[in-house]
Design a protein around this motif. Structure first.
Motif: not given
Length: 563
Positions: A486-493
């Motif tokens: 979930e943290e990777r998705e937030v950062v990438e977005r």
């Protein structure tokens, strides 16, 4: 000696008659009809002959010559002088007289064509030849000139149709690509498809720089196989789970008109066995799927296998799994299977092409967005040829490596920056360092996108990450394998939407996640405890200047004095 003996016994003939008889014979030979009709000519000749006879009578005594010989010599000289005078004073002859105008004979040994030019051979060119060739004749004095080279004829090649439809792409799929900004192929992509047997189902290995459009070639081939073999499956192999998830989301939207299902096959994701028409798998999951298909005798259900990042074969931890996976495909006795592999940093790709059932090999160095590479040490920026380009002043007293100065330059131009670090700990420390510097030159701007990202991080059962919670308000974040999904998705977005402008990461991010930037900075020339090799460097540097998003890219490697 009397006159009778001098003139051959005819004493009755006068001197003028004797000369006239002799001159008449010669003139008859020269002009035929003139004979002795000219009175002036006769008078002059008679006077000169009489004077000559008198002189001969006086000198006939003893000079070793007879009077007749002396007479004939003088007579010849007089005749020559008179003929010269007559030729000068002779009136022009009628044009129609055939005897005066005879056609010059043509030399029988020379046949000169009308359009043939000749050049005289100089004497130096004839030196050293055979004696038989030294005789000067018209045959060896003249030789045909060397043919002049004709200018090449410029032929306009037929126009090349670079549209996606020309490769067999259905119209509805082509429209889906057009919505993503892709309407035509690059010239190297067209050559890769048409100069090989890939469109006919042959195996293909090709290399192109990062951001050169490698994936589009494989996607065109995948669409053709899905249309031709509707009941068969395709496996797309990628190195990491994050790449598999991203690629599945993109292909699902592009292949929607074909009514196919694109899914992810990775550890903990997508446990179904080839229920998807296109399965995006990691290396480990792809090897497991092939084992199951071979045990069940269902290997013929595969129509195509695509391997992205083929250079992972050289990875010391996972490379053997990819090699085993490909070996099973080669010995599966499945002749209708098409294998397509691509890479940007594979040095011996041609050898691998021979190993993959003599696959077609294609390589290009074309990059649609130019990439500029530099090396910076003690503030001196140099190009790959070690030419000094400029001096970079430090951003503050602690900016010895010029990391903050180079980052601030790009942010001032409104572009994003990727900073690659050696370890996960360095990634987080560098993100905090950049955020602290930006706090001194600009206020924290908590935009709605950044506030939304912080709210999503707070939903984590373990609480928000403290480093991200501090850096995101300044537009800075970090990315490595220690983050949750979930943290990777937030950062990438946030990075794709522009809420985050500076992203610190490890080289794992360069393996395929589409997070481009204007400038890529290598904080150090190491990856963990190892040195940064050429393959990883090219892979990471290729994130600078992505096609369709920027007009140029810059890659800067920071170093210390003496490195």
């Amino acid at each position: 000696m009397d006159e009778e003996e001098l003139f051959g016994g005819n004493s009755d003939a006068s001197d003028g008659e004797l000369f006239a008889a002799s001159e008449g014979e010669d003139c008859a030979e020269e002009s035929g009809e003139e004979g002795g009709d000219d009175d002036e000519y006769r008078t002059v000749m008679e006077d000169q002959s009489k004077a000559l006879v008198l002189t001969l009578k006086e000198k006939s005594g003893g000079e070793g010559q007879t009077p007749g010989a002396i007479f004939m010599g003088k007579l010849t000289q007089v005749k020559t002088n008179v003929r010269t005078k007559r030729k000068r004073e002779r009136p022009p002859q009628p044009v129609g007289n055939p005897k005066r105008h005879k056609k010059a004979p043509t030399h029988p040994r020379i046949a000169v064509p009308v359009h043939t030019s000749f050049e005289i051979e100089p004497p130096q060119a004839r030196c050293g030849k055979n004696p038989s060739e030294g005789v000067v004749t018209l045959g060896n004095l003249f030789k045909p000139a060397a043919p002049q080279p004709q200018p090449p004829v410029k032929r306009t090649p037929p126009p090349v149709d670079l549209s996606i439809e020309a490769c067999g792409m259905p119209e509805e799929v082509a429209e889906a690509y057009a919505q993503h900004g892709v309407t035509s192929l690059f010239m190297w992509q067209h050559s890769c498809l048409h100069d090989t047997c890939a469109l006919e189902g042959g195996n293909l290995v090709y290399c192109a720089p990062t951001s050169g459009g490698k994936t589009l070639v494989a996607e065109v081939l995948m669409v053709r196989r899905l249309v031709a073999h509707k009941k068969k499956k395709i496996i797309f192999v990628v190195p990491y789970v994050a790449i598999a998830t991203e690629k599945a989301a993109v292909l699902q939207g592009l292949f929607q008109p074909l009514n196919v299902v694109v899914g992810t096959q990775a550890a903990g994701v997508g446990n179904r066995l080839l229920l998807d028409d296109v399965a995006i798998c990691t290396i480990e999951r792809a090897n497991s799927v092939i084992n199951t298909l071979l045990e069940m005798g269902r290997i013929s259900e595969l129509s195509m296998v695509v391997v992205d990042e083929l250079h992972q074969l050289a990875d010391r931890d996972r490379g053997y799994l990819l090699e085993v996976f490909l070996t099973k495909l080669l010995y599966a006795h499945h002749t209708d299977l098409q294998i397509v592999a691509m890479s940007a940093t594979l040095p011996n790709a041609s050898k691998l092409a021979e190993w993959l059932r003599d696959a077609w090999f294609f390589a290009t160095d074309y990059r649609p967005v130019p990439l500029q590479e530099f090396y910076c040490t003690q503030g001196i920026l140099k190009d790959p040829k070690t030419n000094v380009t400029r001096y970079v002043p430090p951003a503050n007293e602690a900016d010895h490596d010029r990391l903050l100065a180079l980052t601030n330059e790009t942010l001032g131009e409104g572009h994003s920056v990727l900073i690659f670090c050696a370890t996960k700990r360095n990634v987080e420390a560098t993100a905090t360092r950049v955020a602290k510097y930006l706090a001194t030159v600009a206020f924290a701007e908590l935009t709605p996108a950044r506030q939304q990202a912080l709210d999503m991080l707070k939903t984590n059962p373990c609480g928000p990450d403290p480093t991200l919670e501090y850096t995101i308000p300044y537009g800075v974040a970090y990315h490595h394998a220690g983050l949750t999904f979930e943290e990777r998705e937030v950062v990438e977005r946030c990075y794709r939407e522009g809420a985050v402008k500076v992203l610190t990461c490890t080289t794992t991010l360069a393996a395929g996640v589409n997070l481009p930037a204007r400038r890529v900075i290598f904080h150090t020339a190491r990856v963990g405890i190892d040195k940064l090799d050429c393959a990883r460097y090219k892979q990471a540097a290729g994130r600078a200047g992505r096609v369709g998003l920027d007009t140029k890219g810059e890659a800067i490697l920071l170093g210390k004095a003496g490195e």
